[in-house]
Design an enzyme around this catalytic site. Structure first.
Site, mmCIF file in Angstrom:
data_model
loop_
_atom_site.group_PDB
_atom_site.id
_atom_site.type_symbol
_atom_site.label_atom_id
_atom_site.label_comp_id
_atom_site.label_asym_id
_atom_site.label_seq_id
_atom_site.Cartn_x
_atom_site.Cartn_y
_atom_site.Cartn_z
ATOM 1 N N GLU A 44 -57.271 -23.390 16.428
ATOM 2 C CA GLU A 44 -57.636 -24.501 17.311
ATOM 3 C C GLU A 44 -58.347 -25.593 16.530
ATOM 4 O O GLU A 44 -59.578 -25.636 16.480
ATOM 5 C CB GLU A 44 -58.529 -24.010 18.454
ATOM 6 C CG GLU A 44 -57.788 -23.177 19.480
ATOM 7 C CD GLU A 44 -58.646 -22.790 20.687
ATOM 8 O OE1 GLU A 44 -59.851 -23.109 20.711
ATOM 9 O OE2 GLU A 44 -58.091 -22.144 21.599
ATOM 10 N N GLU A 103 -52.504 -18.631 22.903
ATOM 11 C CA GLU A 103 -53.767 -18.144 23.477
ATOM 12 C C GLU A 103 -53.976 -18.808 24.822
ATOM 13 O O GLU A 103 -53.818 -20.017 24.961
ATOM 14 C CB GLU A 103 -54.942 -18.478 22.542
ATOM 15 C CG GLU A 103 -56.250 -17.855 23.013
ATOM 16 C CD GLU A 103 -57.452 -18.271 22.162
ATOM 17 O OE1 GLU A 103 -57.409 -18.108 20.932
ATOM 18 O OE2 GLU A 103 -58.423 -18.785 22.750
HETATM 19 C C1 IDC Z 1 -64.669 -16.787 21.848
HETATM 20 C C2 IDC Z 1 -65.082 -15.439 22.337
HETATM 21 C C3 IDC Z 1 -66.577 -15.404 22.388
HETATM 22 C C4 IDC Z 1 -67.106 -15.747 21.035
HETATM 23 C C5 IDC Z 1 -66.554 -17.072 20.546
HETATM 24 C C6 IDC Z 1 -67.001 -17.436 19.145
HETATM 25 O O1 IDC Z 1 -64.530 -15.182 23.609
HETATM 26 O O2 IDC Z 1 -67.039 -14.145 22.804
HETATM 27 O O3 IDC Z 1 -68.501 -15.855 21.129
HETATM 28 O O4 IDC Z 1 -65.156 -17.010 20.578
HETATM 29 O O5 IDC Z 1 -66.777 -16.421 18.276
HETATM 30 C C7 IDC Z 1 -60.987 -20.193 22.249
HETATM 31 C C8 IDC Z 1 -60.987 -19.569 20.904
HETATM 32 C C9 IDC Z 1 -61.534 -18.181 20.942
HETATM 33 C C10 IDC Z 1 -62.715 -18.107 21.890
HETATM 34 C C11 IDC Z 1 -62.191 -18.384 23.308
HETATM 35 C C12 IDC Z 1 -63.252 -18.278 24.381
HETATM 36 O O6 IDC Z 1 -59.722 -19.579 20.289
HETATM 37 O O7 IDC Z 1 -61.947 -17.842 19.647
HETATM 38 O O8 IDC Z 1 -63.268 -16.824 21.827
HETATM 39 N N1 IDC Z 1 -61.579 -19.679 23.324
HETATM 40 O O9 IDC Z 1 -64.264 -19.202 24.162
HETATM 41 N N2 IDC Z 1 -60.442 -21.326 22.576
HETATM 42 C C13 IDC Z 1 -60.714 -21.599 23.846
HETATM 43 C C14 IDC Z 1 -61.434 -20.537 24.371
#
Ligand code: IDC
Length: 580
Positions: free
Chosen positions: A275, A362
């Protein structure tokens, strides 16, 4: 007789014509070899087509043919001939739960008996063959390629994948395991697993993580996906490092290694930047134009997924200036349905209209932060659009962390069961079950199906046709041209009695109008009538007969009566009422 399968309707179709076979394969039917070997001349088996249900029917009986023609079926002449010497029976079974593809025909007595055990009706012998057919077995994972906006398999059939993303490999390595992947496949209808390798987050590949251990985990995941028959994405999960160029050199070295290792693995897909954020498409484009050739130097075919600006939302911007000189590349769109709605769907519509191949690597139904409340309605709206476009999708995330986007409840272990599902996990399981399209596998070319069976006395084992899961609260049956659907709408107990309220829908499947209709419902035990509406209802033991009232005696062709209903009673002890 060539046997083909329509994965959308569940129909099996048989034809002696190689041309017809090939044109059906071209429009998405699966080739399944030969059903049986027919005599060249003998008793004619008539072929009919039902334009309402989109289904074929075959019969030796000219009276049955004429009756079906009267009901609106189209006679399509003689399909093949039955062996007058009755060498080998072709058995016929009927699936009462299916609307189209309701009949199966087989020379294999084991298959015949197996289906009857599953609840199909035994319709005995349809006609006779000279020898059994030879099924082709499609297996393994086909090498995918991109054509226009579509993902196609080696036989150029359209593929729409659904599956799940692991949580960060640095945070939750315990889920990278064959037993977990098997659970996701068998119980949660998964066909693809994404391995999320964080780069910059704590313990990530470029931030102090043990690179050898993380690579070993990727290898374990790639092997486990293969062992369970699923595709796998190796995801370079940039996030707080919003600009992919921050770790350009590490990315090149990493993908050089991965593509050298997995160049012969047909199931491996590379995602080169999860992302990107706070960075322009030009910068992402420049990154992609440098990383893709590194992969292509080793692996000329593997699918490559490229992130888009604003956390992989701006597919419309990518569509206005896509990469050039690359093949088998798709652009990613990510959404979290409680936050991202119509506005982001509009971006997808724009990109799709411009011909951009999009892959949803995702998504979730929580808020964009992976937490907050779930929005199933918005998730369903997204699913309709993805289905309309045939876009593959991967859900976030295989974990038990206490956040809304986790598929599993906090405290659950990796010895998973469906009881461990979080509300988000339940939505995914149900949604993926509804949308499941089997993977076609690698099929031998049609010509191989023409070989005469080497040992005609050995029964072949054609693929078992799908049985529609029978829903105990609904029953559908067709008698002549009348299709009836009886649905349990409500059940309650009062004054020591059980009350069961049903809605009854009657449809005229023929092309002529139907009058003086009669419908019947039989339960597993006697019932009495409490209330009823819009019909004349009479009970005899456990069988209900329904006849019209003056204002609904005629049903126009293709029309339905939807306002019939009844409440029946059973004694307090009879809690298990079901329609037979
Ligand atoms: C999030 C995890 C969360 C963690 C964070 C950072 O759910 O627990 O604290 O990452 O490590 C994304 C990302 C994905 C995110 C997810 C939710 O690709 O890594 O995971 N998210 O925030 N993009 C949109 C949402």
């Amino acid at each position: 007789m060539y046997r083909l399968y329509n994965p959308n309707s569940g129909e099996h179709f048989y034809t002696a014509s190689g041309g017809e076979r090939d044109s059906l394969i071209h429009v998405g039917w699966q080739y399944e070899g030969t059903g049986w070997v027919a005599v060249e001349k003998g008793d004619p088996v008539y072929r009919l087509y039902n334009p309402n249900a989109g289904d074929h029917h075959y019969t030796l009986n000219s009276a049955e043919r004429d009756m079906l023609v009267d009901c609106g079926w189209k006679a399509e002449g003689v399909g093949w001939y039955s062996d007058p010497a009755k060498t080998l029976p072709v058995y016929r079974e009927y699936n009462p739960n299916a609307i189209s593809g309701a009949h199966n025909y087989t020379t294999d007595l084991n298959e015949h008996e197996h289906l009857i055990n599953l609840g199909w009706r035994n319709e005995n012998i349809g006609w006779y063959a000279l020898a059994p057919g030879k099924a082709v077995v499609c297996q393994g994972l086909s090498q995918l390629h991109v054509s226009g906006t579509d993902l196609l398999d080696e036989n150029n059939r359209k593929v729409v994948l659904q599956g799940y993303s692991t949580f960060g490999l640095n945070y939750a390595p315990q889920y990278v395991d064959e037993s977990v992947f098997r659970f996701l496949k068998n119980e949660m209808h998964s066909q693809i697993i994404r391995l999320a390798l964080y780069t910059e987050e704590y313990g990530g590949y470029c931030n102090g993580g043990n690179q050898a251990q993380l690579e070993a985990l990727i290898d374990k995941g790639v092997q486990a996906a293969k062992a369970t028959g699923q595709y796998v994405i190796i995801d370079w999960h940039i996030l707080s490092d919003g600009n992919p160029n921050t770790h350009l050199e590490e990315a090149k070295a990493f993908f050089a290694k991965m593509s050298a290792r997995y160049k012969n693995e047909k199931h491996v897909i590379y995602e080169i930047c999860n992302e990107p954020n706070g960075v322009s498409w030009d910068q992402i484009r420049s990154y992609a134009q440098q990383v893709i050739p590194v992969i292509r130097a080793n692996d000329p075919k593997g699918i490559i997924l490229v992130g888009t600006p604003t956390w992989s939302q701006d597919v419309d911007i990518a569509a206005s200036n896509p990469l050039t000189g690359v093949t088998n590349v798709m652009y990613t769109l990510h959404f979290y349905a409680a936050t991202h709605k119509e506005g982001i769907r509009d971006k997808l519509k724009t990109a799709h209209a411009k011909g951009l191949p999009v892959f949803v690597s995702e998504f979730g139904i929580s808020s964009a932060d992976g937490n907050g409340s779930l929005d199933e309605a918005s998730g369903n709206a997204w699913m309709s659009l993805l289905n309309e476009y045939g876009i593959s999708r991967v859900g976030w995330a295989v974990n038990n962390k206490a956040e809304a986007s986790s598929l599993f409840l906090p405290g659950t272990s990796t010895a998973l069961s469906l009881n461990d599902l979080s509300p988000s996990g339940r939505w995914f399981e149900e949604t993926y079950q509804k949308n499941y399209k089997p993977l076609p596998g690698i099929c031998p070319a049609p010509d191989q199906g023409q070989d005469a069976p080497s040992n005609p006395s050995t029964p072949t084992t054609p693929n078992t046709p799908p049985t529609q899961p029978s829903d105990p609260s609904q029953s559908t049956a067709t008698s002549g041209s009348l299709r009836q659907t009886v649905t349990l709408k409500n059940h309650w107990t009062s004054n020591d009695q059980n009350f069961w309220q049903y809605e009854i829908q009657l449809t005229n499947m023929s092309s002529t109008s139907l009058s003086d209709w009669m419908a019947a419902v039989t339960w597993n035990q006697p019932v009495t009538i409490d209330q009823s509406w819009n019909g004349q209802y009479s009970i005899n033991g456990s069988t209900l007969t329904i006849r019209p009232v003056p204002y609904n005696g005629t049903i126009a062709p293709g029309q339905s009566l939807t306002d019939l209903g009844i409440i029946v009673k059973t004694p307090a002890s009879s809690k298990n009422l079901s329609i037979q």
